[in-house]
Design a protein around this motif. Structure first.
Motif, PDB file in Angstrom:
ATOM      1  N   THR A 104     -16.541   1.355 -37.005  1.00 33.11           N
ATOM      2  CA  THR A 104     -17.500   1.189 -35.999  1.00 33.11           C
ATOM      3  C   THR A 104     -18.712   1.952 -36.877  1.00 33.11           C
ATOM      4  O   THR A 104     -18.636   2.640 -37.796  1.00 33.11           O
ATOM      5  CB  THR A 104     -17.157   2.142 -34.776  1.00 33.11           C
ATOM      6  OG1 THR A 104     -17.003   3.349 -35.107  1.00 33.11           O
ATOM      7  CG2 THR A 104     -16.081   1.407 -34.148  1.00 33.11           C
ATOM      8  N   ARG A 105     -19.936   1.929 -36.400  1.00 34.13           N
ATOM      9  CA  ARG A 105     -21.010   2.390 -36.844  1.00 34.13           C
ATOM     10  C   ARG A 105     -20.793   3.958 -36.756  1.00 34.13           C
ATOM     11  O   ARG A 105     -21.083   4.657 -37.962  1.00 34.13           O
ATOM     12  CB  ARG A 105     -22.254   2.179 -36.071  1.00 34.13           C
ATOM     13  CG  ARG A 105     -22.972   0.706 -36.522  1.00 34.13           C
ATOM     14  CD  ARG A 105     -24.207   0.417 -36.058  1.00 34.13           C
ATOM     15  NE  ARG A 105     -24.857  -0.852 -36.480  1.00 34.13           N
ATOM     16  CZ  ARG A 105     -24.957  -1.639 -35.731  1.00 34.13           C
ATOM     17  NH1 ARG A 105     -24.476  -1.853 -34.486  1.00 34.13           N
ATOM     18  NH2 ARG A 105     -25.405  -2.991 -36.084  1.00 34.13           N
ATOM     19  N   GLN A 106     -20.598   4.443 -35.760  1.00 29.62           N
ATOM     20  CA  GLN A 106     -20.261   6.010 -35.763  1.00 29.62           C
ATOM     21  C   GLN A 106     -19.063   6.443 -36.587  1.00 29.62           C
ATOM     22  O   GLN A 106     -19.252   7.647 -37.304  1.00 29.62           O
ATOM     23  CB  GLN A 106     -19.755   6.466 -34.259  1.00 29.62           C
ATOM     24  CG  GLN A 106     -20.956   5.967 -33.279  1.00 29.62           C
ATOM     25  CD  GLN A 106     -21.077   4.852 -32.858  1.00 29.62           C
ATOM     26  OE1 GLN A 106     -20.108   3.826 -33.044  1.00 29.62           O
ATOM     27  NE2 GLN A 106     -22.160   4.341 -32.094  1.00 29.62           N
ATOM     28  N   THR A 118     -28.125  -0.801 -42.324  1.00 25.82           N
ATOM     29  CA  THR A 118     -27.123  -0.117 -42.741  1.00 25.82           C
ATOM     30  C   THR A 118     -27.473   0.492 -44.190  1.00 25.82           C
ATOM     31  O   THR A 118     -27.214   1.472 -44.541  1.00 25.82           O
ATOM     32  CB  THR A 118     -25.886  -0.845 -42.745  1.00 25.82           C
ATOM     33  OG1 THR A 118     -25.606  -1.539 -41.669  1.00 25.82           O
ATOM     34  CG2 THR A 118     -24.695  -0.165 -43.168  1.00 25.82           C
ATOM     35  N   LEU A 153     -18.316  -2.935 -38.746  1.00 25.27           N
ATOM     36  CA  LEU A 153     -18.877  -3.177 -39.941  1.00 25.27           C
ATOM     37  C   LEU A 153     -17.892  -3.134 -40.934  1.00 25.27           C
ATOM     38  O   LEU A 153     -16.697  -2.308 -40.774  1.00 25.27           O
ATOM     39  CB  LEU A 153     -19.749  -1.834 -40.211  1.00 25.27           C
ATOM     40  CG  LEU A 153     -20.995  -1.807 -39.475  1.00 25.27           C
ATOM     41  CD1 LEU A 153     -21.608  -0.260 -39.819  1.00 25.27           C
ATOM     42  CD2 LEU A 153     -21.740  -2.835 -39.344  1.00 25.27           C
ATOM     43  N   ILE A 155     -29.814   1.782 -32.467  1.00 29.13           N
ATOM     44  CA  ILE A 155     -28.325   2.000 -33.053  1.00 29.13           C
ATOM     45  C   ILE A 155     -28.246   3.419 -33.715  1.00 29.13           C
ATOM     46  O   ILE A 155     -27.217   4.248 -33.345  1.00 29.13           O
ATOM     47  CB  ILE A 155     -28.065   0.831 -33.976  1.00 29.13           C
ATOM     48  CG1 ILE A 155     -28.117  -0.416 -33.159  1.00 29.13           C
ATOM     49  CG2 ILE A 155     -26.506   1.067 -34.478  1.00 29.13           C
ATOM     50  CD1 ILE A 155     -27.216  -0.617 -31.836  1.00 29.13           C
ATOM     51  N   TYR A 156     -29.200   3.708 -34.740  1.00 28.97           N
ATOM     52  CA  TYR A 156     -28.685   4.854 -35.416  1.00 28.97           C
ATOM     53  C   TYR A 156     -29.693   6.099 -35.191  1.00 28.97           C
ATOM     54  O   TYR A 156     -29.481   7.233 -35.642  1.00 28.97           O
ATOM     55  CB  TYR A 156     -29.093   4.484 -36.817  1.00 28.97           C
ATOM     56  CG  TYR A 156     -28.254   3.555 -37.394  1.00 28.97           C
ATOM     57  CD1 TYR A 156     -26.868   3.987 -38.041  1.00 28.97           C
ATOM     58  CD2 TYR A 156     -28.918   2.396 -37.590  1.00 28.97           C
ATOM     59  CE1 TYR A 156     -26.165   2.914 -38.460  1.00 28.97           C
ATOM     60  CE2 TYR A 156     -27.698   1.280 -38.082  1.00 28.97           C
ATOM     61  CZ  TYR A 156     -26.703   1.699 -38.449  1.00 28.97           C
ATOM     62  OH  TYR A 156     -25.985   0.732 -38.990  1.00 28.97           O
ATOM     63  N   ALA A 162     -20.823  -7.499 -41.015  1.00 27.94           N
ATOM     64  CA  ALA A 162     -20.727  -7.246 -39.783  1.00 27.94           C
ATOM     65  C   ALA A 162     -20.152  -8.243 -38.825  1.00 27.94           C
ATOM     66  O   ALA A 162     -20.815  -9.282 -38.688  1.00 27.94           O
ATOM     67  CB  ALA A 162     -22.183  -6.414 -39.306  1.00 27.94           C
ATOM     68  N   PRO A 179     -28.994  -6.110 -39.236  1.00 27.92           N
ATOM     69  CA  PRO A 179     -28.045  -5.142 -39.609  1.00 27.92           C
ATOM     70  C   PRO A 179     -27.760  -4.623 -40.758  1.00 27.92           C
ATOM     71  O   PRO A 179     -27.450  -3.249 -41.037  1.00 27.92           O
ATOM     72  CB  PRO A 179     -26.728  -5.884 -38.714  1.00 27.92           C
ATOM     73  CG  PRO A 179     -27.432  -6.650 -37.855  1.00 27.92           C
ATOM     74  CD  PRO A 179     -28.803  -7.217 -38.507  1.00 27.92           C
TER      75      PRO A 179
END
Length: 599
Positions: free
Chosen positions: A581-583, A484, A503, A20-21, A494, A480
């Motif tokens: 969102t994560r981004q 984070t 998130l 994911i990251y 989440a 998750p």
């Protein structure tokens, strides 16, 4: 980034950071064979025991962040102290079950980093998490809201609910906001296997108002508040501090006392009719005869003598009944100070199997939501027994696989069943047994392996299509949040949307040019982030997780303000709850000066 652990949470966390990251991860495990081939090819794996040598070999001195997720709290504390000494600049994420000890440890490690003269801009914060705490909201939501897509903040429970196009058109109660537009619409309560591609074929996260208005043919995920409205006033008083009077005595004792009371009234009435005495005097004489403290009726009329003999006989029969009532009352009060049995007539409750680490946290969450609970536990010394005793929650002690244990918990009248023991086979057997007696029961079970949980869920759903079934892996629910925190921030929750995720974070506005000095309408960035609420609590009383804020000292008053005016101007002292969102969250916080912290 370095991840140290000894169970599936470490492997899952490393995969989350990598996939994911897109982080470079070193995984430290006592047994490298537990790592899958795909993760082993793209992640450096160090097979070593938890000590200072393993940390040096993993490169902690040059690492940005370190996660310590061993099952043993003492091991995590020892390694955290060592890591802070080896690298005062490193960001620490520690897995601890003891929350009070965790807060003290985080403060100590932050102080150690402050006195170590860390360079300006270094994020050396310490975050303490519990896998049980991070997994509990989703498990509770499985029985409260029928889904794991929930958010808990400031004592409130919110649910991300899927609406079909028809439900969107017929909705009478407006939702708090629309979180996403789905790639497809399904009536399956478990959700669809949608695509994570962008564009019309995939889910559209945090859409703009214009996009929502022009998407009438697509399903949507909306955020709405959840309230637990009790469906009965008497039967749901389970787990309260009081002891109902009706529970002091068994039904047989109550019937016997009622029969003796009726007999005394009948004798007193007969004495009043036959002796021409006043009614009060006749009742008084009857009580004297009942307790055998009246003079013998020698020389009195025959009717008076017969009544005295009959009353004395009733008094003799009353003595054992009174003794039984006293013993039952004593036993009930003694049980109230230890463990209660499920009250008679218990219904519309949640049966909770297992009072280990996860079960204890879930029990606390259920009682916070004022949901009636009956616990089932085999070990009388289990971790959660003391909590159940303190909350006066009924507990059935016994092996759930034995006949009669679930029946003692009144499973046939329960609203839902949660199986949260550490044994997968026990949880599965308990669920199957409960479904046999109550086919339509809503069930949720904890399973260790994520793939096994998915397979069990699909099978149970196919066998009982009309009943809600949830199977959850604690590692998949907790990973998750740990990932984070490794990125330097804490999140409230989440919510998965098909194969993507949203998130929810509580962040300070200070230092964020996209938020500070701008209106609510101007801060909205479709597809990236959206402000949901404003925290109106005093800055001195704010807590990062928004779970225990009490503004009046006693009863809880929520500090979150929803339905904000679009023209509300955000100041540097404000704190907001956002969906991102994560981004989007990474982009939003990347502009913050490193001297400021996000919660």
């Amino acid at each position: 980034m370095v991840v140290c652990g000894d169970d599936a949470l470490a492997v899952r966390l490393a995969g989350e950071l990598r996939d994911i990251y897109r982080q470079q991860v070193t995984l430290v495990l006592p047994d490298a064979d537990s790592v899958g081939p795909e993760l082993a090819c793209s992640t450096r794996v160090v097979e070593a025991a938890p000590d200072a040598t393993a940390l040096r070999e993993a490169g902690v001195a040059q690492a940005v962040a370190l996660a310590l997720v061993y099952e043993d709290d003492e091991t995590n504390i020892r390694i955290a102290l060592t890591a802070r000494r080896l690298n005062p600049r490193i960001r620490l994420v520690i897995r601890l079950y003891n929350r009070k000890l965790g807060s003290y440890l985080a403060e100590l490690l932050d102080q150690a980093a402050a006195v170590a003269d860390t360079p300006a801009g270094a994020d050396s914060t310490t975050t303490v998490l519990s896998d049980a705490d991070t997994a509990a909201p989703a498990l509770v939501a499985a029985v409260v809201a029928g889904t794991s897509k929930v958010l808990q903040a400031d004592g409130l429970l919110f649910r991300a609910r899927e609406h079909t196009p028809r439900q969107r058109r017929e909705a009478t109660t407006p939702a708090l906001c629309t979180l996403a537009l789905l790639s497809s619409t399904t009536d399956d309560p478990a959700g669809s296997d949608g695509s994570d591609r962008s564009g019309p074929a995939g889910p559209q996260l945090l859409p703009a108002s214009m996009e929502i208005a022009h998407s009438a043919q697509r399903g949507a995920i909306v955020l709405e508040a959840v309230s637990n409205s009790p469906r009965s006033t008497r039967r749901e008083r389970i787990g309260t501090a009081g002891l109902p009077v009706m529970e002091l005595f068994s039904r047989r004792v109550r019937f016997a006392l009622a029969a003796f009371t009726a007999a005394v009234f009948a004798i007193a009435f007969t004495s009043w009719v036959t002796t021409d005495d006043a009614l009060a005097h006749a009742a008084y004489v009857t009580l004297l005869d009942l307790f055998s403290i009246n003079d013998p009726a020698v020389g009195d009329p025959t009717e008076r003598q017969l009544l005295q003999l009959f009353t004395g006989l009733v008094g003799l029969l009353l003595l054992p009944v009174l003794v039984a009532a006293v013993l039952e009352a004593f036993g009930s009060f003694r049980s109230a100070t230890s463990l209660r049995r499920p009250p008679r007539g218990t219904a519309d409750h949640v049966v909770l199997l297992g009072l280990g680490k996860v079960g204890t946290r879930v029990l606390a969450r259920l009682r916070e939501l004022e949901i009636p609970v009956v616990c089932v536990e085999e070990d009388p010394e289990a971790r959660g027994i003391s909590l159940a005793r303190r909350l006066h929650v009924p507990v059935v002690l016994g092996d759930v696989t034995q006949d009669g244990v679930l029946e003692a918990a009144h499973i046939h009248r329960a609203r839902a069943f949660l199986a949260l023991t550490s044994s997968d086979t026990t949880n599965l057997e308990a669920i199957l047994c409960a479904r046999t007696s109550t086919p339509g029961l809503r069930v949720a079970l904890r399973l260790y392996d994520d793939e096994f949980a998915t397979a069990v869920h699909r099978t149970l759903r196919a066998a009982h299509p009309q009943a809600v079934t949830r199977s959850r892996s604690v590692t998949s629910l907790a990973a998750p949040a740990f990932a984070t925190a490794m990125m330097g921030r804490q999140i409230l929750g989440a919510i998965p949307v098909e194969r993507r995720v949203l998130l929810f974070a509580a962040i300070d506005v200070d230092g964020l040019p996209q938020l500070e000095g701008r209106t609510i309408a101007d801060t909205f960035n479709p597809g990236r982030w959206r402000i949901l609420a404003l925290d109106t609590a005093d800055p001195a009383e704010r807590r990062p997780d928004l779970r225990a804020t009490r503004l009046d000292g006693q009863s809880h008053v929520s500090g979150l303000l929803f339905n904000l005016h679009p023209g509300h101007l955000l100041g540097p002292n404000d704190r907001v709850v956002i969906a991102a969102t994560r981004q989007g969250l990474a982009e939003l916080l990347s502009t913050r000066p490193h001297t400021s912290r996000a919660h």
